[in-house]
Write a protein that holds these residues in place. Sequence first.
Motif, PDB file in Angstrom:
ATOM      1  N   SER A 177       0.939  -1.182   0.000  1.00  0.00           N
ATOM      2  CA  SER A 177       0.252   0.211  -0.212  1.00  0.00           C
ATOM      3  C   SER A 177       0.522   1.714   0.046  1.00  0.00           C
ATOM      4  O   SER A 177       0.014   2.155   0.033  1.00  0.00           O
ATOM      5  N   TYR A 233      -1.457   2.541 -16.937  1.00  0.00           N
ATOM      6  CA  TYR A 233      -2.252   1.764 -16.623  1.00  0.00           C
ATOM      7  C   TYR A 233      -1.888   0.434 -16.825  1.00  0.00           C
ATOM      8  O   TYR A 233      -1.609   1.016 -17.835  1.00  0.00           O
ATOM      9  N   SER A 276      -3.586  -4.556  -9.448  1.00  0.00           N
ATOM     10  CA  SER A 276      -5.450  -3.632  -9.255  1.00  0.00           C
ATOM     11  C   SER A 276      -5.141  -2.814  -8.660  1.00  0.00           C
ATOM     12  O   SER A 276      -6.271  -1.481  -8.376  1.00  0.00           O
ATOM     13  N   THR A 277      -3.735  -1.526  -8.560  1.00  0.00           N
ATOM     14  CA  THR A 277      -3.472  -0.418  -7.542  1.00  0.00           C
ATOM     15  C   THR A 277      -3.690  -0.098  -8.509  1.00  0.00           C
ATOM     16  O   THR A 277      -3.543   1.709  -8.684  1.00  0.00           O
ATOM     17  N   SER A 278      -3.549   0.089  -9.818  1.00  0.00           N
ATOM     18  CA  SER A 278      -3.020   1.087 -11.268  1.00  0.00           C
ATOM     19  C   SER A 278      -4.056   2.028 -11.950  1.00  0.00           C
ATOM     20  O   SER A 278      -5.276   1.220 -12.154  1.00  0.00           O
ATOM     21  N   VAL A 279      -3.784   3.380 -12.034  1.00  0.00           N
ATOM     22  CA  VAL A 279      -5.056   3.922 -12.128  1.00  0.00           C
ATOM     23  C   VAL A 279      -4.788   4.599 -13.687  1.00  0.00           C
ATOM     24  O   VAL A 279      -3.928   4.541 -14.256  1.00  0.00           O
TER      25      VAL A 279
END
Lengths: 95, 493
Positions: free
Chosen positions: B213, B237, B242-245
């Motif tokens: 995190s 991206y 899964s935390t890539s924006v």
Amino acid sequence: MSVDAVTVRKIAHLARIKVNDADVPHLQQELNAILTFVEQLSAVDIEGVEPLTSVMPMPMAKREDVVTDGGIPDAIVANAPVSEDRFFVVPKVVE
Amino acid sequence: MTELTDLTLADARDALRQKKISSAELTMAYLAAIEKARPLNAFLLETPDHAQAMARACDERIARGEAGLLEGIPLGIKDLFCTEGVRTTAASHILENFVPPYESTITANLWRDGAVMLGKLNLDEFAMGSSNETSYFGPVISPWRRAGSTAPLTPGGSSGGSAAAVAARLCLGATATDTGGSIRQPAAFTGTVGIKPTYGRCSRWGVVAFASSLDQAGPITRTVRDAAIMLRSMAGYDPKDSTSVNLPVPDYEEVLGQSVKGMRIGIPKEYRLDAMPEEIGRLWDQGIEWMRAAGAEPVEISLPHTRHALPAYYIVAPAEASSNLARYDGVRFGLRVPGKDIAGMYEETRAEGFGKEVRRRILIGTYVLSAGYYDAYYVRAQKIRTLIKQDFDQAFDQKIDAILTPATPSAAFGLGEKGAKDPIEMYLNDIFTVTVNMAGLPGIAVPAGVSSEGLPLGLQLIGRPFDEQTLFALAAVIESSAPPVSLPSAWWA
């Protein structure tokens, strides 16, 4: 809060890290130094505060439930310390 | 005559496109510099054959007019990024012989854009450290020395190899990662530029995990422009993280030289520490003056939970590390040490495979996550993290465009000088940087001056989420206002 020698051994076992008797006293001292350092947090008023679970709130990305990769057993076991016929080999776990 | 290795990344890019130099000759110049600089221990693995083959392919693409953003640019890769077929160790004994069968997204992006890999760079073991001294392969020696002294100094950590290699002109730029300050602190210690982008800006896929995190990758380079060029290639991206924006990546170079007139620069009063050396306070004041001279408006702000960030970090980061590092069990990859049964094998493997600092953090993390302590430590720390993030939200709500702080509480220190008796002494290095990770914000360290001993000092700018552009624009102001950084002379060669 501080940890005693028994707790140090217990944590080490939970973490699956072997600790020799000679290492316990200084580990205990170091862990307690860190725990003393973080102790100041107990004075912070956290009443009604939600724990942070994601720094950038966003919906969980989802994808189709389909196979996207695979058929690479040799690559998967390539770094295994011991493997046999594309299986990982571990010490015997059942009698 | 200027050496090829003295060119900045931007200069080299332009010279390559204009065919004034070839990637093959530039790469050869760097490989020769790396070979001479082995006493610095910056590289864990040199990949000269790989580099030369990549450089030849780059020259062919340039000849065909197909040059990518980083075509022909030789880079160093922190040995935390998995590189397909090239050993990746995380500077740990447990991964000493690990050869990934896959490529991290970030390095794949760099190769897509034409970059050349010179080799893999040293770091603190699993990126846990602030001085590179926890590396299984020995510390990196900084190219910098105190005036009149030959005592070996740290380049900082954990991205110490990256920072040292860039400062010593062993590569044009390097990848790095930052969990609590591991890009910005070494950049500040070596007179280089390092940016930790917003959490989610760069994919974590294929980067050996420390604290998921908090971990975020970014570049270390010699100039602000070079960092802007390199981040554009690294960012983007990635469905595999899964935390890539999923946001467009701007051309960060466009903002360089733009006016910062009217921008409001937050000056957090809680960052003025009693114990801070006077020269750090003076550097900060100087930075505030440069902002004012450029037409920006310094505004005093309050980030009241600042002092809780470091202790909260030393709960959250070890907790996540203890979970992430559970995968090293001697079964699927990495070291295996035999034991009397399978549990014994795990315990022997992890005792021998992990170094002292990594073991210590796993133990702390295991403790704060264990039954009976989870709420008292971990949940409390995550609540304090919410308060830290709210501090920043409130500052940005007051129309603050960016926040200016010192990057580190001191200049670089000598190897062996800190943390031997008390781990907290070393942890305090991250006091100005760790809040940024806790809140997921972007932060950049820029060289701003020198210490009384002639060592580089840096300032940090903290931005709004995904507003790296403002950081680059303001960092360029600091860079052009500050006395030019003269790179260390090559005493090692």
